[in-house]
Design a protein around this motif. Structure first.
Motif, PDB file in Angstrom:
ATOM      1  N   SER A 118      -4.131  23.724 -17.729  1.00  0.00           N
ATOM      2  CA  SER A 118      -5.432  24.356 -17.496  1.00  0.00           C
ATOM      3  C   SER A 118      -6.415  24.073 -18.631  1.00  0.00           C
ATOM      4  CB  SER A 118      -5.276  25.864 -17.302  1.00  0.00           C
ATOM      5  OG  SER A 118      -4.727  26.444 -18.464  1.00  0.00           O
ATOM      6  N   GLU A 121      -7.958  20.592 -17.785  1.00  0.00           N
ATOM      7  CA  GLU A 121      -8.622  20.417 -16.491  1.00  0.00           C
ATOM      8  C   GLU A 121     -10.135  20.556 -16.595  1.00  0.00           C
ATOM      9  OE1 GLU A 121      -8.614  23.009 -12.510  1.00  0.00           O
ATOM     10  OE2 GLU A 121      -6.645  22.263 -13.123  1.00  0.00           O
ATOM     11  N   PRO A 123     -13.589  21.685 -15.306  1.00  0.00           N
ATOM     12  CA  PRO A 123     -13.965  22.775 -14.402  1.00  0.00           C
ATOM     13  C   PRO A 123     -14.738  22.317 -13.167  1.00  0.00           C
ATOM     14  CG  PRO A 123     -15.262  22.854 -16.417  1.00  0.00           C
ATOM     15  CD  PRO A 123     -14.252  21.766 -16.598  1.00  0.00           C
ATOM     16  N   HIS A 126     -11.843  19.048 -11.561  1.00  0.00           N
ATOM     17  CA  HIS A 126     -10.427  19.429 -11.640  1.00  0.00           C
ATOM     18  C   HIS A 126      -9.514  18.270 -12.026  1.00  0.00           C
ATOM     19  CE1 HIS A 126     -11.521  23.344 -10.186  1.00  0.00           C
ATOM     20  NE2 HIS A 126     -12.133  22.789  -9.149  1.00  0.00           N
ATOM     21  N   THR A 128      -7.242  16.274 -14.578  1.00  0.00           N
ATOM     22  CA  THR A 128      -6.492  16.652 -15.783  1.00  0.00           C
ATOM     23  C   THR A 128      -6.227  15.397 -16.623  1.00  0.00           C
ATOM     24  OG1 THR A 128      -4.442  16.438 -14.548  1.00  0.00           O
ATOM     25  CG2 THR A 128      -5.353  18.653 -14.760  1.00  0.00           C
TER      26      THR A 128
END
Length: 135
Positions: A118, A121, A123, A126, A128
């Protein structure tokens, strides 16, 4: 208090034995420790509730949805076996319950996400990628 109890038992004298017996009988060390623990829990609960109220009732930029990580994972910080057990089970459960309760009270949706990657990632898309992480 326990070390004080042992030291009193080692010393000769009627007064020392009586004092040691009072410490053993009334269990003063555990009573004080328990009272301090309960007081600390009260402070933590107050802080959590106050901050959640401030978060959910702010006038500028109001919240419509709150996204939290799945809090069922184990703690990584070590404070000792006893304190880890207390904090791990209590704080996560209490925090989850309060977030859900306050969000429902103020009409805010709560979504849980997987905490894996997270921090990497993006925003918006998404994606990564290691380059997305700053700091």
């Amino acid at each position: 208090m326990y070390s004080r109890f042992r030291n009193l038992l080692k010393k000769p004298g009627k007064d020392n034995l009586a004092k040691a017996e009072r410490i053993r009988k009334h269990n003063l060390g555990r009573k004080k420790q328990r009272a301090r623990y309960i007081r600390d829990i009260g402070v933590i609960k107050t802080i959590v509730n106050r901050e959640l109220n401030l978060l959910f009732t702010r006038k500028t930029n109001p919240i419509k949805e709150i996204v939290v990580e799945d809090l069922s994972a184990r703690m990584k910080v070590h404070f000792g076996k006893k304190w880890n057990r207390r904090l791990s089970g209590w704080m996560r459960g209490y925090l989850q319950e309060r977030i859900r309760y306050k969000a429902k009270k103020f009409g805010i949706e709560v979504n849980e996400v997987n905490p894996a990657h997270s921090s990497r990632e993006c925003p918006r898309c998404h994606c990564t990628d290691k380059k997305n992480r700053q700091g």
